[in-house]
Design a protein around this motif. Structure first.
Motif: not given
Length: 61
Positions: A22-45
């Motif tokens: 569960d602790s590894v899964r939780y950390r992976l979920c956090e990483i996944h969310e940060r990657l989604l934010e990064e993708i959103d930030a790099t896309r043109p408006a």
């Protein structure tokens, strides 16, 4: 740069669904969310926000 981030996000998502700790899964979920934010930030408006499918969000629970 968005493509490598998307590939990494997919890898993290796949790992999230296969780990048993569960602790590894939780950390992976956090990483996944940060990657989604990064993708959103790099896309043109003009393209709008990243589309999140229910299968992506639902599999992280």
């Amino acid at each position: 740069m968005s493509q490598p981030i998307e590939e990494l996000r997919q890898t993290v998502l796949a790992l999230t669904t296969t780990v048993s700790s569960d602790s590894v899964r939780y950390r992976l979920c956090e990483i996944h969310e940060r990657l989604l934010e990064e993708i959103d930030a790099t896309r043109p408006a003009s393209r709008g926000p990243a589309a999140r499918t229910s299968s992506t969000d639902g599999s992280l629970s």
